[in-house]
Structure formats: C-alpha cells, structure tokens
Write an enzyme that holds these catalytic residues in place. Sequence first.
Site, PDB file in Angstrom:
ATOM      1  CE  LYS A   1      23.351  64.051  38.781  1.00  0.00           C
ATOM      2  NZ  LYS A   1      24.200  62.905  38.966  1.00  0.00           N
TER       3      LYS A   1
ATOM      4  CG  ASP B   1      25.969  62.028  42.087  1.00  0.00           C
ATOM      5  OD1 ASP B   1      25.019  61.351  42.546  1.00  0.00           O
ATOM      6  OD2 ASP B   1      25.870  62.725  41.051  1.00  0.00           O
TER       7      ASP B   1
END
Length: 280
Positions: free
Chosen positions: A66, A102
Amino acid sequence: MRQHFAVFGQPIAHSLSPYIHAEFGKQCGVELDYVAIEASPEDFASAVATFRAAGGRGANITLPHKQAAYALCKEVSEYAFHVGAVNTLMWQDDGWMGCNTDGVGLIVDLTERERLDLRGRRCLMLGAGGAARGVVPAMLEAGVAELIIVNRTAARADELVDAVGEPDRVKSRYWEDLAALGDFELIINATAAGHQTTVMDLPFSLLSPRCLAVDLSYGKAAIPFLSWAKAGNCDHAVDGLGMLVEQAAESFLRWHGVRPQTDGVYTTLRAKQDALISAD
Ligand code: NDP
C-alpha cells in the site's frame, strides 16, 4: 467493452476480491475482468506497469504494497495523502490516481451493517501497518473520543501518531504497558498476528463491559483475537469480512460510478466462511 482490473499483493492466492468484483459487475451490468496478481516488493512497480501496458484500468492493492502504491501515483486523494497509503489505483489520462477506501469500508460496516455507534468511545488500535494507517483518520471522523495506538515495533506507532497530528486525541503507548492502559470501549486488531502461529498475549483488563472488539482480518486469522474478546465477556465482536466487502464497493464506485448493493455478496461470503471454519 470489457475492462481490466486486478488486485496486487503477496500472498494473494486467498484473495476474495476477484469474486466480489465479478459479482458487483454482474449486478451493475459492467463487463469486467478482475484477476489476482502475486508480486514481491521488488517486482511490484514493474508488475503494475505490465498490467497497465496490457490495458489495466484500475487495481486494488493489498499487503504489503500500500505504501509502494502511493509512491507510483501522479495524484492521490486527500485521504490517501493523509494516511500515506493507497489501496485503489485508477488510470487517468497519463498516470495513476490513488485513493484509500479501507477507512470508509470499516466505518460503513460498523455503523450501517452492525448498527454500532462509535461516537465518544475510548479506543485501542493494535498494529500500525498499512491497514491501521488506512482506518485511523476514518475512526476520528466517526467521532471516537480517544485513540491509543500500540504496535510491536514502537517506532511505527509513533510515526502513525505523528502523521495523524492530533496529539490530544491520538497517542502511542508501549506493548509492554498494555496491562496498565485501563479499559476500552473499542479495540481494533490491525495486526497480522492471526495469520501466524504466534498468539498475542492480551490482558482481559483492556475490555470494558460495553467493549466492541474488531479484527480487521477474517476467516481463521480472526479466530484468536475474537475468541479472546468473547472469553473476556466483550459486548460485540466483529471480523473484517464486512469491511472487505464495503471497501471493495467503494473502489467499484470510484471505477464505475455506481455503488453496488453489498448485502448479497456479504451473506454468501459469510456462509462460505462459516462452513469452512466449522469443517475444520
Ligand atoms: P502490514 O504488514 O502493513 O502490518 C502488519 C502489522 O501487524 C504491523 O503493525 C506488525 O507489527 C503487526 N504484527 C505482525 N505480526 C505480529 C505479531 N506476531 N504480534 C503483534 N503484532 C504483529 O499489514 P496490514 O496492516 O496491511 O494488514 C494487517 C491485517 O489487517 C491483516 O490481517 C490483513 O489481512 C487485515 N486487513 C483487512 C482488510 C479488510 O478489508 N478486512 C484490509 C486491510 C488489511 P510490526 O510493525 O512490529 O511488524
């Protein structure tokens, strides 16, 4: 025209994202391919370039890429900039636009599916990796009162606290001091410990009678933490399956301009997961 999407990670074979996006595509009438691509940290950038050269329009990014995905972007959303991590890439004109779904995925799952109110809660975050980075600002936006971040490697918790920049509300503490931190009304396990054979040694003193315990992992990986919470009479214990489906819906919305209904996919995956666990 069929559009090409992928999820990059390592390991990635277990990923449910290809199934979820195929179902969303059918539901919304979007023709798409969505594949899982295994890439090591060394190969990640070239794997994304190869995918783009073959017509890739967008990708999800998971552990451990990420932060590397953030570095590939020519532009990032304000939220991704704040957390320094990207889980969704969108090809725009001549480069990748990055965002992070997220946090919103977790909050939608807890507040809309589980109908829980996070406002005013004293919270503990275990872990300071990519997932923790992605959800901390969303928790603050959802109105938690105080957030203590504890990580096995203390320096990463300090870095995350510094990045958030709200020293009165968000603080780091040492793992060795867990038993002295008092009790919490929300505990989020954002560690990858459940994927390993080691079991985290957590004191029951962390759990208040109205505590909500959330493990961001799902399936067998969530069992040790959620079993600990239930053994400590925690009020509500939730795994990360709902968050997974909701963050996928948010990525889908950014790629295709429509947010799919998530209940059907969630119910199917929950049933499959429960069957797998009870077959063990
Ligand atoms: P990272 O690799 O970025 O971070 C891992 C974190 O776990 C670090 O804080 C690390 O501590 C900690 N950790 C690892 N092993 C242990 C251990 N034995 N004891 C204590 N702490 C440990 O991973 P992510 O942050 O991306 O993912 C974390 C979890 O969240 C995973 O289980 C992943 O599946 C889940 N997740 C779920 C999502 C969902 O949609 N439901 C989305 C994203 C993640 P240290 O810094 O000391 O190494």
